[in-house]
Design a protein around this motif. Structure first.
Motif, PDB file in Angstrom:
ATOM      1  N   ALA A 123       0.835  -1.206   0.000  1.00 24.96           N
ATOM      2  CA  ALA A 123       0.000   0.000   0.000  1.00 24.96           C
ATOM      3  C   ALA A 123       0.870   1.256   0.000  1.00 24.96           C
ATOM      4  CB  ALA A 123      -0.906  -0.011   1.221  1.00 24.96           C
ATOM      5  N   THR A 124       0.336   2.312  -0.588  1.00 20.48           N
ATOM      6  CA  THR A 124       1.022   3.604  -0.581  1.00 20.48           C
ATOM      7  C   THR A 124       0.553   4.424   0.614  1.00 20.48           C
ATOM      8  OG1 THR A 124      -0.701   4.708  -1.863  1.00 20.48           O
ATOM      9  CG2 THR A 124       1.035   3.565  -3.098  1.00 20.48           C
ATOM     10  N   PRO A 125       1.305   5.444   1.028  1.00 18.53           N
ATOM     11  CA  PRO A 125       0.850   6.327   2.110  1.00 18.53           C
ATOM     12  C   PRO A 125      -0.506   6.966   1.810  1.00 18.53           C
ATOM     13  CG  PRO A 125       3.182   6.667   1.715  1.00 18.53           C
ATOM     14  CD  PRO A 125       2.700   5.754   0.611  1.00 18.53           C
ATOM     15  N   GLU A 126      -0.770   7.270   0.527  1.00 13.62           N
ATOM     16  CA  GLU A 126      -2.053   7.867   0.171  1.00 13.62           C
ATOM     17  C   GLU A 126      -3.203   6.899   0.429  1.00 13.62           C
ATOM     18  OE1 GLU A 126       0.637   7.811  -1.750  1.00 13.62           O
ATOM     19  OE2 GLU A 126       1.203   9.929  -1.540  1.00 13.62           O
ATOM     20  N   GLN A 127      -2.980   5.629   0.125  1.00 17.82           N
ATOM     21  CA  GLN A 127      -4.019   4.629   0.371  1.00 17.82           C
ATOM     22  C   GLN A 127      -4.232   4.415   1.870  1.00 17.82           C
ATOM     23  OE1 GLN A 127      -2.042   1.719  -1.996  1.00 17.82           O
ATOM     24  NE2 GLN A 127      -3.437   1.963  -3.744  1.00 17.82           N
ATOM     25  N   ARG A 135      -3.808   6.701   4.113  1.00 13.66           N
ATOM     26  CA  ARG A 135      -4.533   7.885   4.585  1.00 13.66           C
ATOM     27  C   ARG A 135      -6.020   7.772   4.245  1.00 13.66           C
ATOM     28  NH1 ARG A 135      -3.703  13.240   6.563  1.00 13.66           N
ATOM     29  NH2 ARG A 135      -5.828  13.842   7.127  1.00 13.66           N
ATOM     30  N   GLN A 136      -6.322   7.158   3.115  1.00 15.11           N
ATOM     31  CA  GLN A 136      -7.726   6.965   2.741  1.00 15.11           C
ATOM     32  C   GLN A 136      -8.429   6.099   3.788  1.00 15.11           C
ATOM     33  OE1 GLN A 136      -8.327   4.702  -0.805  1.00 15.11           O
ATOM     34  NE2 GLN A 136     -10.469   5.331  -1.043  1.00 15.11           N
ATOM     35  N   ILE A 137      -7.771   5.026   4.210  1.00 18.71           N
ATOM     36  CA  ILE A 137      -8.357   4.161   5.238  1.00 18.71           C
ATOM     37  C   ILE A 137      -8.491   4.922   6.543  1.00 18.71           C
ATOM     38  CG2 ILE A 137      -8.002   2.070   6.619  1.00 18.71           C
ATOM     39  CD1 ILE A 137      -6.553   0.854   4.248  1.00 18.71           C
ATOM     40  N   TYR A 138      -7.440   5.651   6.931  1.00 18.81           N
ATOM     41  CA  TYR A 138      -7.471   6.403   8.191  1.00 18.81           C
ATOM     42  C   TYR A 138      -8.624   7.399   8.203  1.00 18.81           C
ATOM     43  CZ  TYR A 138      -6.217   9.903  11.659  1.00 18.81           C
ATOM     44  OH  TYR A 138      -6.253  10.797  12.705  1.00 18.81           O
ATOM     45  N   ASP A 139      -8.784   8.138   7.111  1.00 15.99           N
ATOM     46  CA  ASP A 139      -9.852   9.146   7.058  1.00 15.99           C
ATOM     47  C   ASP A 139     -11.228   8.479   7.151  1.00 15.99           C
ATOM     48  OD1 ASP A 139      -8.110  11.240   6.872  1.00 15.99           O
ATOM     49  OD2 ASP A 139      -8.177  11.381   4.687  1.00 15.99           O
ATOM     50  N   TRP A 140     -11.375   7.348   6.471  1.00 18.41           N
ATOM     51  CA  TRP A 140     -12.674   6.673   6.460  1.00 18.41           C
ATOM     52  C   TRP A 140     -13.012   6.125   7.841  1.00 18.41           C
ATOM     53  CZ3 TRP A 140     -14.756   1.766   7.147  1.00 18.41           C
ATOM     54  CH2 TRP A 140     -16.018   1.559   6.609  1.00 18.41           C
ATOM     55  N   VAL A 141     -12.019   5.509   8.482  1.00 15.30           N
ATOM     56  CA  VAL A 141     -12.249   4.922   9.800  1.00 15.30           C
ATOM     57  C   VAL A 141     -12.372   5.986  10.878  1.00 15.30           C
ATOM     58  CG1 VAL A 141     -11.215   3.471  11.608  1.00 15.30           C
ATOM     59  CG2 VAL A 141     -11.129   2.743   9.218  1.00 15.30           C
ATOM     60  N   GLY A 142     -11.572   7.036  10.777  1.00 15.30           N
ATOM     61  CA  GLY A 142     -11.458   8.002  11.861  1.00 15.30           C
ATOM     62  C   GLY A 142     -12.499   9.101  11.900  1.00 15.30           C
ATOM     63  N   TRP A 145      -0.940   2.979  10.455  1.00 17.06           N
ATOM     64  CA  TRP A 145      -1.986   2.871   9.441  1.00 17.06           C
ATOM     65  C   TRP A 145      -1.437   2.356   8.118  1.00 17.06           C
ATOM     66  CZ3 TRP A 145      -7.027   2.860  10.123  1.00 17.06           C
ATOM     67  CH2 TRP A 145      -7.510   3.336  11.355  1.00 17.06           C
ATOM     68  N   LEU A 146      -0.186   2.676   7.822  1.00 20.00           N
ATOM     69  CA  LEU A 146       0.417   2.128   6.612  1.00 20.00           C
ATOM     70  C   LEU A 146       0.561   0.608   6.739  1.00 20.00           C
ATOM     71  CD1 LEU A 146       1.643   2.677   3.854  1.00 20.00           C
ATOM     72  CD2 LEU A 146       3.861   3.062   4.969  1.00 20.00           C
ATOM     73  N   GLU A 147       0.942   0.174   7.934  1.00 21.14           N
ATOM     74  CA  GLU A 147       1.037  -1.263   8.178  1.00 21.14           C
ATOM     75  C   GLU A 147      -0.338  -1.924   8.055  1.00 21.14           C
ATOM     76  OE1 GLU A 147       2.272  -4.238  11.890  1.00 21.14           O
ATOM     77  OE2 GLU A 147       2.964  -2.147  11.867  1.00 21.14           O
TER      78      GLU A 147
END
Length: 632
Positions: A172-176, A178-185, A597-599
């Motif tokens: 995964a890339t850092p952008e991806q 961040r997408q998960i983090y934003d959606w979850v958070g 989150w990247l992990e």
């Protein structure tokens, strides 16, 4: 990629899948060493067979592993076709991965296998080193030889190499991330109007005809299952310990040698009443479960006999024993249950607490505080431990003697008299109670249930810690509880249901006013009832109100200021709501948690990659289920 995170994973099947992966990592598929040449074929994968014996062994190991980590998993849940299909699915996946490894030339050397086995903590001694004696004992406990186990372990390593190869392709890339983090958070806040069912109870009436109709149409809810009374002799170190003695010198030596292990950890002795419920249940059923546990809690808090209430109302497997869970320490129960149990004083009843299994009320019978005990404080425990150690050496000889006497024609009571033992007659107990109360397998419990009254089982029954000889005293057919015993609970259930229906109707009428032609006037008239919620995430737990995933889905999909299209039932009542705001995930937290989150994103991608890979292998393979009846 986010579809996996959006799926509702609250059902018990999904939850226990992780238990299978963890607990049965090594043992679940240990069948290849067995001779199954004459056994019926359950399924074929290309030109390879999966036999019924292979499946049943994998199923049994998976079930045993789940019971050890999830005591509340019931026999009915384990017999669910979905669970059986998961076990078969893992067997099929294992075969496909081994075929793929063979095609790719992937293998594992004997040295590699041995090194991997020595890294398994199951086989370590207290010094953290591989111990062959522990290894051999573990294999005996699962009925496998070293050759069988090591061959199976080698196959697991090879299959793991294939999945590791696939896993390395998913990054995964850092952008991806961040997408998960934003959606979850991100969180939502709603404005809502609450209709409380309790406010309508005064308007509810339940007549006798309704009670009788409910009783007749829901007879299965009040059914006491088929039960038996048995007479038995126990051959376990615990039960034979009274025949042994421990000298003062032995006690003192044991105390000195086991000082560290004798340290008292914090523990509680508790019973509970469970009303089953999950997030996957319809909202009405979830609300009904909450009301039922509240009613039971009120009776227990008022001084009702907790064991009797558990036997009558609990839906957990411990119900026949009055909900008794015995002693347990921290880490033995699911977190929510543990927190409530350890926060409850001795002799007190906890408020209802929700876990993944449903709603619990907990009675704490006793507590043990942590500390270093003196010899006098633990003397009786040490005497018992020494006596049990001595008795363990005599179990087999005494059991052999008892069997010789029974085969000579003696009755169970006569055998007991000859050996100086005590034969005990049980209270009425169902098959599930036999399995739980004595620690026998469900299959052994079924054998006991089918013994004829007055007959003895001619071979020992394996139970937790040893064996038992058993004689059937009486069969008690399944029958519903008398209406008089459940009348009060039926009235309470019907009243709560009607009150809930009235609250739902009130909420629906409120929503229609707020979205109708006179919406502005209605909003003004209802302004005093309008409240603002605490922020909540996509899981749908709203502080102070309760849980509703559908509410969360609707709120995150709504436009700001728009009333959500339907009322929602939560523990506090029924609400109509409109979106007040969406609160973005914290920027500061992202900076601090970026690597985590990247992990996580990498793990998500890896899961999807492996899932897609297995799907492709399945599509290319010829898989046939020859005996689907064995999965039902």
């Amino acid at each position: 990629m986010l579809e996996i995170m959006r799926e509702n994973a609250s059902g018990w099947i999904v939850k226990i899948l992780f238990g299978i992966i963890i607990v049965v990592f090594v043992f679940a598929f240990g069948m290849s060493g067995f001779d199954t040449g004459q056994d019926p074929v359950l399924a074929t994968v290309n030109d390879q067979s999966i036999t019924r014996a292979e499946f049943e062994d994998a199923f049994q190991r998976a079930a045993e592993g789940l019971r050890s980590t999830n005591p509340e998993v019931t026999t009915a849940q384990l017999q669910d076709p979905q669970f059986k299909q998961m076990v078969l699915g893992e067997l099929i996946n294992n075969r496909l991965l081994l075929d793929e490894a063979d095609r790719l030339g992937i293998t594992a050397s004997d040295d590699e296998v041995f090194a991997a086995i020595t890294r398994q903590s199951y086989f370590w001694n207290q010094a953290g080193a591989f111990d062959r004696e522990i290894y051999m004992a573990a294999l005996r406990s699962i009925r496998m030889t070293p050759a069988q186990f090591e061959a199976n372990f080698k196959r697991e390593i090879i299959a793991g190499k294939v999945t590791d190869m696939v896993r390395r392709t998913a990054v995964a890339t850092p952008e991806q991330a961040r997408q998960i983090y934003d959606w979850v958070g991100e969180e939502a806040r709603v404005e809502y109007i609450l209709s409380v069912p309790a406010d309508f109870l005064g308007q509810v009436s339940v007549d006798e005809a309704e009670v009788e109709d409910f009783y007749a149409t829901n007879e299965s809810r009040f059914m006491v299952p088929e039960q038996v009374r048995v007479r038995y002799l126990l051959f376990t170190p615990k039960d034979l310990a009274s025949r042994q003695e421990a000298s003062d010198d032995e006690v003192e030596a044991y105390f000195e040698a086991n000082a560290a292990s004798l340290r008292q950890e914090e523990a509680v002795k508790a019973s509970h009443i469970l009303i089953q419920s999950s997030d996957a249940d319809p909202e009405e059923k979830q609300a009904d479960a909450r009301k039922r546990i509240e009613a039971v809690y009120a009776r227990a808090k008022a001084g009702g006999d907790f064991a009797a209430l558990a036997r009558q109302y609990s839906e957990g497997p411990s119900a026949p024993g009055g909900g008794d869970l015995g002693w347990f320490g921290r880490g033995d129960m699911v977190p929510e249950f543990e927190a409530a149990a350890f926060a409850t004083a001795k002799g007190q009843v906890s408020e209802p607490v929700r876990s993944q299994f449903g709603w619990h009320v907990i009675f704490v019978e006793d507590r043990k505080e942590p500390g270093e005990p003196t010899l006098d404080e633990v003397r009786q425990d040490i005497v018992r431990a020494i006596a049990e150690e001595k008795a363990a050496d005599k179990v087999t000889d005494l059991l052999d003697e008892a069997m010789d006497l029974m085969l000579s024609g003696m009755t169970l009571d006569a055998v007991a008299d000859e050996l100086g033992m005590l034969a005990v007659t049980s209270s009425p107990v169902p098959a599930q109670g036999l399995a739980q109360g004595f620690g026998m397998t469900p299959e052994a419990a079924a054998v006991v249930m089918h013994i004829g009254p007055g007959e003895s089982h001619k071979t020992p029954i394996s139970i937790e810690g040893g064996y038992m000889l058993v004689e059937k005293v009486e069969d008690i057919p399944a029958a519903p509880l008398p209406l008089g015993e459940v009348h009060e609970s039926i009235v309470a259930s019907l009243s709560q249901r009607k009150a809930f229906e009235m609250a739902m109707a009130d909420a629906q009428a409120t929503l229609e006013r707020l979205t109708g032609p006179d919406a502005a006037k209605a909003a003004t008239g209802l302004a005093r009832r309008l409240k603002t919620s605490e922020p909540f995430d996509r899981q749908g737990f709203v502080p102070g109100l309760g849980q509703n995933r559908n509410l969360a889905d609707a709120a995150f999909a709504a436009e700001e200021g728009a009333w959500l299209p339907e009322p929602f039932a939560l523990e506090a009542g029924v609400i109509v709501a409109r979106l007040k705001e969406i609160i973005p995930a914290s920027e500061a937290d992202w900076e601090n948690q970026r690597d985590t989150w990247l992990e996580q994103a990498n793990r998500n991608y890896q899961f999807e990659a492996i899932n897609a890979y297995m799907t492709e292998l399945r599509q290319q393979a010829e898989i046939k289920i020859a005996r689907p009846d064995l999965l039902n």
